[in-house]
Structure formats: C-alpha cells, structure tokens
Design an enzyme around this catalytic site. Structure first.
Site, PDB file in Angstrom:
ATOM      1  CE  LYS A  76      -3.821   2.010   2.575  1.00 37.75           C
ATOM      2  NZ  LYS A  76      -4.803   1.881   3.913  1.00 37.75           N
ATOM      3  CB  SER A 151      -8.142   4.032   2.911  1.00 38.67           C
ATOM      4  OG  SER A 151      -7.335   3.377   3.948  1.00 38.67           O
ATOM      5  CB  SER A 175      -8.742   0.779   5.612  1.00 42.11           C
ATOM      6  OG  SER A 175      -9.249   2.257   5.743  1.00 42.11           O
TER       7      SER A 175
END
Ligand code: MG
Ligand code: ZN
Lengths: 487, 98, 478
Positions: A76, A151, A175
C-alpha cells in the site's frame, strides 16, 4: 499461475518449475495488461522487482530460501520505501521519494519478496471507497463501475484481479476488512501493536494497524507472519512472540464458541449479505462450532466516537505536511502563513481537509471535554463490550459491511452515508482487537465477506477458523471473470 | 449543532488550510452534519467511565541514551532532497518575522 | 499608589543527554546545519518517537532535588502549532501529568533572609530547531539540529516580588541543574533560557494583575533589566489610567525595552491531547530509589558540610558552594594540601580575581586544582612567603611552568630561612644605616618598618618575614 497459493509458488520456485524472475515478470505483465482498467497501482517498480527477484533466485539456488523468498508482493502506498515514490494517494506527496524503509518494508525485503509496486489508496487512508485518491478511483475487478472499498482499495483490487499474489494494507476503521469484503479476497488486520507502525504514514496513531491481503487465509498467515513482530522504533509495538501462524491452520474447530452480536444484524444490513453470513455460520456449525448469541450494546456509539478520535489524531499527525521539508508547496507564497494555508489547502483533497478540520474543532479550546474526552470514555465502553463478550465466546462473527460494493460516485457527495458503512468494522480499531474478512459468497453477483473478530493476539485462531472454512468452501478461489484468464 | 461561517474560518486558520469563500457554506454544512453524528455520543452516560486514550494498557518503553545515527553531509543531501527550497544545508521558508 | 510586583519564571534547561529526547541523533552543539537531524527529527512521514531513559532519569533527579513528588504515570501530550522550526507541527511536551510535580527551592535575599519559592512543576519536552534570519534570497533558513533536544521546563509559582528575587531564583536553579550534572549551564549557547511572567498590583490587593510574558531572556543581567523595564511600563500604564494586555513581549537588550510580539499573539489554541504514539511513563519506587542513591550532594548540604568539615565562615562556604565546579575545585585543593583556610583564601581571592579579569570559567582556569595545591603546600611549609606565592601564582597563570616547585626552582624564589644568612644581611644593613639605628633606639619605633623593607629588598623578598622580625628586634635593641 494466478490460482497458485503462496505454498504452491514456493514449491514451484524450489523445484525450478519457474524462477522468481519469471514469476515476477509474469505479474509485472499482468499489471501492464490490467492496471489501466483497475488503477490499482500508483507506481510499478519493475526494475527493482526484477533485481530483487534475481537476488531471490540466487538465494534459492544457494539453498537459503525462506518461506517467501522470490514471491512477489505489493505495498500500500503509505509504507515508506527507501528511494521509491511514496504518495499516500495525495497531491501533497505526489513527488515524495521516501528516504527510508518502513519496518514492514524492511522485513518483507529481508524475506526476499520482490516488490512489484505501490498500490492506490484513499488519500492518507481516509475513505471507504478509494474514490479519495489524487491518482483517481480504483475500480472493483468484479464490476468496474463499482468501488473496491477503501482505504486499501488498490491492494484489495490488485489481489482480487491477481495482479499480485499478496499485498500489504492498513486498517484504521476497516480499511483492510471492508475492501477485502468488497473485492472478494481474504484480509486480516492484526491486534494493535502486532505489526510495527514505523514508516507507515500515520492517519490515526492509536487506531492504525498494518495487515495483509491474500487469496486465502493460508496466504495471509504467511505474509502476516513475515510482517509481524516487536520493533524498538515503535513505542506502541508489543513485545510478544509471533507464533507460526501457518502451523495452527489445521486445528479442528470442534467445540469452538462463536459469538453472534445481535447489533450486527439489525436494520441497515442488506438481506443478501445477511443470507450469506447465515449460510457461512451453518458451515461453521457443520465444522463443529457452537453459535452463541451475544450483545455488544455500545455498537451504535462506535462511529460517533471514531469520528472524534480519528480526525483529532489525524489533524495533528498531518500537521507535518507544511511545505517546508518535503511535499507540496504552493506557487509564490506571499508570506509564511500564505505558504502554510495554500500548500495545505491545495495539497490535500476534500475528505482529508474535512477530517483535519473536524479534528481541529474537536480538540479546540472549550470543546475538548465534550468531544475528545467523551469519545475516549465511549472508547472504554466499546472495549469493555468486547471484554465481556470474550468471556463467553472464543471468536465473534458477523458481516464486514452492511452491503456489497456500491457504485463509483454513489456516495461520494454524502460523507455521512459513507462513514456509516463502516459500522461493523470501526469498533475493533477503537478496542485494538484483530479482525479479518473472509470471502463467503455473493449478493447481486458481488462478493460478501464474513468478519471474524478475535481476542487480543489470537490471530492464529482466526486464521485457523478462516482456513478450515476455506477447506470446506471455495469462495476464496473465485476470481473475477475479466481477470481470470491466463495470458 | 451548526457551525457558523466565522467558526469555519477560525478552524481553517488553526489548521492552516486555505478555503475559498464560496466553499465555506459547504464546509459549514459538512462539519455540522459530522458533529451532528458525533453528538449521538451524548446519549451515553459516561460520568464514571475512565477515558481510554490508547488500546494498549502497557507503559512507555525507554531507550538507552545512545547516539545511533550520524548524518554526514551526504546523508543530509538525501534527507533534504524532497525539500521545496533549500540552500547551504538549510530549509528555506518565506521570511519569518518576530 | 504603592505597587507590588509579581513574577513567575519559566526556565527551559537543556538536559545534557548524548542523544535526543525521542531519537538517536546527537545533541552536540555547533555542528553543520541539519547534520544532527535524522528522519525522526525532520518529522518525515511515518516516523515514531521512542523516549530516552536518561532524560527521564535527569528529570527525576531534579524533582528529588526540589522535594517534589514524581509523576508515577506521567504522560506526553502534543502541543499543536505551526512554525517552521517545529517540524512535526506539534511539540511533544507534558500537560496535565508532568514528571515533576509541586516542589520548592530556597533563595537568599539581599537582607540575608531566606525565601522559599514554589516550583509549580517541571516537565520534559522537545526543543525546536532554529530559524536563521540571515538573508537567503529574501527567505529564512531553517536548521533542525536542535530539534528534539530534551528540555526540562521548570515553572515557578508567582512567588517573586522583585527583579532581584527573580534573578536570585534563576541563579539558584542554574546552580542546581549544574550540581545535578543535568545541564551545562551555558546561557550563551541557549542551554539555559528563561521566560518571565510579570504583573503588578496595588499593594495589599489579593488578585493578580494582568501579566505579560517576557520571552527568551538569556542572561541574568537581562532578566533583571527586562523585568525592571516591564514593571515600570506596567505601572506607568496603570497610573495613566490604561490597562495591561495579556501578551507575549520580547526584550531588546540593545534598546533596553520590551515590545509586543503580535505575530505570536494570534489564536493561541494549542489543542493539547495525549500523544497517541507514546504511552504513559511509569516511574517505580525502585527507579526513584536508584536515582536518589545516585544523587550528588546538593548545595545546601555541601554548604553545611563545608562549614563543619573545613571550618569555613558562612560567607566563605557560601561563595565556595555557589557552583559545583568551584566547590569541587576548592575541595580538591583543601584535601590535597590539608590547609583549609589557606585554600579557601586562595580560591576566593587570587584565583577568582584572575578568572574575573580574564572572563574565564573555573573549568577554563590555567591553574588546575593540583597546581594550586602544590603552591599552597609551599606556603604552608614555608618554602615561600605569601608575597612570593603571588608571584608564583602569576607565573603559573602565565604558563611559565607546570608546578609551583618548578617555578620556585627556576626563579630561585625559595625562602631564606637560614638564620645565619639573615643575620649577616641585617648586620650589614645596621652598619650602613647608623642614623636610622639612632632614631629607633631613641624611641622612634616606626623606623622598624624601614629595616624590614631593607632586609626584604636585600633578600629579593625571600627572607622569612618572621625570622627577619625576630632577628631585627634582637639586633636593634642590643
Ligand atoms: Mg511554557
Ligand atoms: Zn516549554
């Protein structure tokens, strides 16, 4: 190749069926082919990935391979990667080359995993749809008109479309779990303190926790084990031994007590999602578990408390983005205040600004007690709910999200309705508990995740539960049609 | 709960975020509805509840007083390479007056 | 109307740790800009703080020294504000749970009376970097070397009633932190800084007047001047029917005035909240006892001991314990030579005046304690007289030799104690000065001094004065 588990990939590498360079190239090719559709990656680090793969091949040849040597992965884009663009999905860090590695990055580098690239995300991890990225929305591989969740939407979509075997993510209010549910992959957020936060760009420090995405619980177990562990650079990292998560996957579930919080099945839960969860629970009964009704009476307070705690911490954490040492600086600031105001006004997107302002207000003179202190007390109530529950049961199960992936744009004008979609995930972060999402079926042709909530540091048990379920079902093996074909 | 335009401007200044005059109304609406959501907390009785600042009950770990890093000029270059403006090893900002 | 001044001080003392409060960067002063700032000090995205044990220990030492309770679960909080020398956008400090709680320290007033000043609290916090206002193409340069250096902020009660008291308190704290070895005491380098909260009120009134905060005054002299200026300004203002505004003011030593710092006035809302990257700091009984056991002797105890052990006057003991360096120096000379009074006289007299003249600190003295010990031993064993000793001292000061013995030897300053030699000198002088002998013998005893002078002159000051006196008396009255 894309349906191989990490274990199978390791066997392939060990037997010489393919090299790490070949494997890495294969996934780089898939990224080239599909990333335009998905927008799952912000950067692709081809050269470095291949160099790491080459090094991994040498290690394998020398007989020094670890459990994950040579298997590619993706981070990420809020894990700092030395010498590599680290954007957090923000214009603020559009050109930021991190000068150091996050602990998680260091660990996976040391494990010999070539990094394919950095995945797209909601700006500074604020969002539940991945529409809040400066680099554009990520698309759900199951339906390109829908969001992948957020997210960590880029990581979830990338694993779902098999652009990478596994990926890292972070979970502050859901997330990892919510995008795993929306995208039909397995995702785990461990206990707060299990994975070092050093080098993970902070959104809300007392809630943030890194975790893993994979096609299966077995893959997640391997990746999470490599990411976990005490780190003296993180004062909140916990000094407890990391168990061999893979070693516990096959323990029987006979007599296991699963708690079902009634608050997770009240109004607002989509009936299709409810049906999937119900079926999954039947499966667990078949596996020998016992289902017990429980109550988490303060569930309804989790979202209100979260929207004080998280923005308050964020408003302070994001103050360092001031245009002085790195990051976006506005054109021709007329003075210092103008530089601060415009650099931050122009560098941050709408949702980030909304949360910074929410947090600033909640902490400001005269409001601290009414908002911040109150939220901390609610946090205690929520944490105590779970403590009570875990006296009766071994794990808690329920839906991850009230519904399946929604359409891109459907909620983007209504922050509150977006916030409410995290109703089942947020409480865990407030308590610091581990949680995961396991693909358990579909509703309207979109994936549905089953949430497994464990007690502190019981990731091994959760992974064991998920793995047993995945031995009995094949929801985790399904891949979205447009991305399933081998090239 | 409703925030006035002046409150929005004050918060924006505290947070050092420039907002356009035409967006103030939207901010005021958004923040008002967020705090409307937040104020659902008021329904809960919390008088005797100990605030929980952190999910961990542990105490702070202490490090030894050892210099573990040295930043030579070359390393400084790397650490400063993202700076929007710099000179002679310094970060540059618009004139600070005090 | 008669006015009463009320003063409280906030002192920022840099703790003498090797590394920073929350990072492993060096705290060394005066290095190339931004070479003592690592990713943590630069507040790079994703970095985290880890607390320095030594800073906690030093703060605890201070707390014990001022008789304060130690915060058993003290908490770090963030103080949020934007400033270019504050890379995080917040200072990690302590707010409602400081490490040192209410304590006190005694100061001596000019009248000789002792006054107890309350120390409200002392807390650990990070120092900021520095803004360099030299012109960089119209911009300000930022050096973050100091960013994250540990500070102990020591906040007094508003107990002081004059600038003199404020200075006495500041000096006392300055002395204490150096005694404890937790601060280098260097005001020029900014290791010890002071803010003063000053207000005035009509004498007899209970409520405090509105206060002004005077920022960053970095010398004892300026503290006194700044406060006096500010007190006068406030009284003038009130007497003219005006009002004091609560504000931050900057003292300008060149103009000897304070002026408003409007730039820092706007919207002081620091939004303190517990730092979620750090956990409460546990101070155990064991830790406290460990720190207490290792605590050096404190000024008050040392003062008493000096009076008793070295039989010093109150005055001498006071001067010699005013700084730990001076006390250590004296004690080394006194025990080395066994001559307590003589040692005290030489440290307070010759050494201090030389240091003063050359504007040197005792640590920079060309004469170390061993050298002065050697000199005093030669006075004690009568190798040289006190007068010659001053000459030897000067020679040692000027670097003409490494020991008193070396100088005495090279310059032939050894005292003449051979009574035969002295007698011979005296006989000759008596023979050559018949007129003066006559005067003396006729009762003009004042002339005796003339003879002593002649003998010392003839011996180049080396004749033992006591022997000279004795022999002269004998011969003259013969
Ligand atoms: Mg202060
Ligand atoms: Zn301070």
């Amino acid at each position: 190749m894309i349906n191989k588990s990490l274990k199978e990939l390791k066997e392939g590498l060990a037997s010489g069926e393919f090299s790490s360079v070949e494997l890495t190239r294969f996934f780089l090719e898939r990224i080239k082919q599909f990333n335009d559709d998905l927008n799952a990656f912000i950067s692709v680090t081809e050269e470095q990935a291949l160099a790491m793969a080459k090094a991994a091949d040498q290690q394998i040849a020398a007989g020094n391979a670890g459990k994950l040597t040579g298997i590619p992965m993706a981070h990420k884009d809020l894990f700092c990667t030395d010498g590599v663009l680290t954007t957090c999905g923000s214009r603020m860090l559009e050109n930021f080359i991190a000068p150091y590695d996050a602990t998680v990055v260091e660990k996976l580098n040391a494990a010999g995993m070539p990094m394919l690239g950095k995945t797209n995300m909601d700006e500074f991890a604020m969002g539940s749809s991945n529409e809040n990225s400066y680099f554009g929305a990520v698309k759900n591989p199951w339906d390109l008109e829908r969001v992948p969740g957020g997210s960590s939407g880029g990581s979830a979509a990338a694993v779902a479309a098999r652009l990478t075997p596994v990926a890292t993510g972070t979970d502050t209010g859901g997330s990892i779990r919510q995008p795993a549910s929306f995208s039909g992959v397995t995702g785990i957020k461990p206990t707060y303190g299990r994975v070092s936060r050093y080098g993970m760009v902070a959104y809300a420090s007392s809630l943030d926790q890194g975790g893993a995405f994979g096609a299966s619980a077995e893959d997640c177990a391997l990746l999470l084990e490599a990411m976990s562990g005490f780190d003296e650079r993180d004062s909140t990292s916990v000094d407890v031994a990391v168990p061999d998560f893979s070693a516990h996957l096959n323990e029987p579930l006979q007599g296991l007590r699963i708690g079902l919080p009634k608050e997770y099945f009240e109004e607002g839960l989509d009936s299709g999602v409810a049906a999937v969860i119900e079926t999954a629970l039947q499966q667990y009964k078949k596996l020998g578990a016992e289902i017990i009704d429980i109550s988490l009476p303060n569930t309804h307070l989790a979202i209100p408390a979260y929207y004080v705690v998280a923005p308050a911490e964020a408003s302070s954490n994001l103050s360092r983005f001031d245009g002085v040492r790195y990051g976006y600086r506005c054109e021709d600031p007329k003075d210092l205040t103008d530089m601060y105001m415009r650099s931050r006004g122009e560098g941050f997107g709408a949702e980030v600004k909304r949360r910074i302002m929410t947090g600033t207000y909640a902490l400001s003179a005269g409001y601290y007690d009414a908002y911040y202190l109150k939220a901390q007390k609610i946090r205690r109530l929520i944490s105590d709910d779970f403590k009570q529950a875990f006296k009766q049961v071994d794990v808690i199960m329920g839906p991850v999200a009230p519904e399946t992936a929604f359409k891109i744009g459907e909620k983007s004008d209504d922050p509150i309705s977006m916030y409410l979609s995290d109703i089942y995930t947020i409480a865990l972060n407030l308590a610091g508990l581990p949680g995961m999402s396991v693909p358990a079926g579909t509703s309207n042709n979109m994936p549905v995740g089953l949430q497994i909530i464990g007690n502190y540091f019981e990731e091994a048990k959760m992974l064991n539960l998920a793995h047993q379920y995945q031995q009995a079902t094949d929801w985790h093996r399904q891949t979205p049609a447009s991305f399933s074909g081998e090239q | 709960m409703s925030l006035t335009a002046d409150e929005v401007k004050k918060i924006a200044y505290l947070a050092r975020i420039s907002i356009q005059e035409e967006n103030i109304e939207q901010y005021s609406q958004d923040l008002s509805s967020i705090f409307g959501l937040v104020e659902q907390m008021n329904a809960a009785a919390t008088d005797d509840i100990e605030p929980m600042a952190h999910p961990q009950h542990a105490m702070q770990r202490l490090r030894d007083d050892v210099v573990t890093e040295t930043t030579d000029i070359e390393h400084r270059e790397k650490l400063m390479s993202n700076a929007p403006a710099r000179q002679d090893g310094l970060f540059l900002v618009p004139k600070v007056l005090d | 109307m008669e006015w009463e001044t009320v003063i409280g001080l906030e002192i920022h003392a840099q703790l003498s740790t090797r590394s920073k409060l929350f990072s492993g960067s060096s705290t060394e002063y005066g290095q190339e800009p931004n070479t003592q700032a690592n990713v943590v000090d630069l507040a790079m995205p994703g970095v985290l703080p880890v607390l320095n044990r030594e800073a906690v220990r030093m703060a605890t030492m201070f707390g014990l020294a001022i008789d304060a309770p130690i915060g058993r679960g003290n908490v770090f909080a963030r103080k949020n504000y934007f400033y270019p020398d504050l890379p995080q956008g917040y200072q990690i400090s302590q707010f409602d749970k400081p490490i040192v709680e209410l304590g006190h320290i005694d100061i001596t007033l000019e009248s000789g009376e002792t006054k107890r000043i309350g120390v409200t609290r002392a807390h650990l916090e990070q120092d900021a970097g520095k803004s360099l206002h030299k012109d960089y193409a119209g911009m300000t340069g930022i050096d973050l070397n100091r960013s994250g250096t540990p500070l102990l902020e020591i906040v007094s009660e508003p107990d002081m009633r004059s600038a003199k008291e404020a200075v006495a308190y500041m000096k006392k704290i300055h002395e204490l932190v150096q005694y404890l070895g937790i601060n280098d005491g260097n005001l020029q380098e900014g290791s010890f800084r002071c803010d003063a909260n000053v207000s005035v009120r009509p004498k007899g009134q209970k409520e405090f007047g509105t206060r002004a905060e005077l920022k960053n005054i970095n010398s004892f002299r300026f503290v006194e001047r700044a406060i006096n200026y500010e007190v006068e300004r406030q009284i003038d203002l009130l007497e003219e029917g005006g009002e004091v505004v609560q504000e931050t003011r900057l003292y300008d030593p060149d103009k000897n005035e304070t002026r408003s710092m409007r730039s820092k006035e706007e919207a002081n809302d620091y939004r303190y909240f517990p730092d979620p990257d750090l956990l409460p700091v546990e101070i155990t009984d064991e830790f406290i006892e460990e720190v207490r056991a290792a605590l050096p002797e404190l000024p008050a105890a040392k003062y008493q001991r000096f009076i008793e052990k070295y039989e010093l006057s109150d005055y001498d003991a006071g001067v010699l314990t005013a700084s730990r360096a001076v006390a250590d120096y004296f004690e080394s000379v006194a025990t080395g030579s066994g001559e307590y009074k003589l040692s005290a006289n030489w440290v307070i007299g010759e050494l201090s005046s030389h240091l003063n003249n050359d504007d040197l600190d005792i640590s920079q003295s060309p004469l170390n304690a061993d050298m002065l010990t050697g000199l005093i031993q030669r006075i004690a064993d009568k190798t040289i007289s006190g007068k010659i000793a001053k000459e030897v001292f000067q020679a040692l000061w000027d670097g003409e030799g490494k020991t008193a013995d070396e100088i005495i030897e090279n310059k032939g300053l050894k005292q003449i104690t051979d009574s035969g030699a002295i007698e011979a000198m005296i006989d000759e002088i008596i023979a050559n000065n018949a007129a003066q002998v006559e005067q003396y013998r006729s009762g003009k005893e004042k002339v005796f001094g003339f003879f002593v002078g002649q003998v010392m002159k003839a011996s180049k000051g080396k004749a033992n004065p006591a022997q000279v006196n004795e022999i002269l008396k004998q011969k003259l009255s013969a």
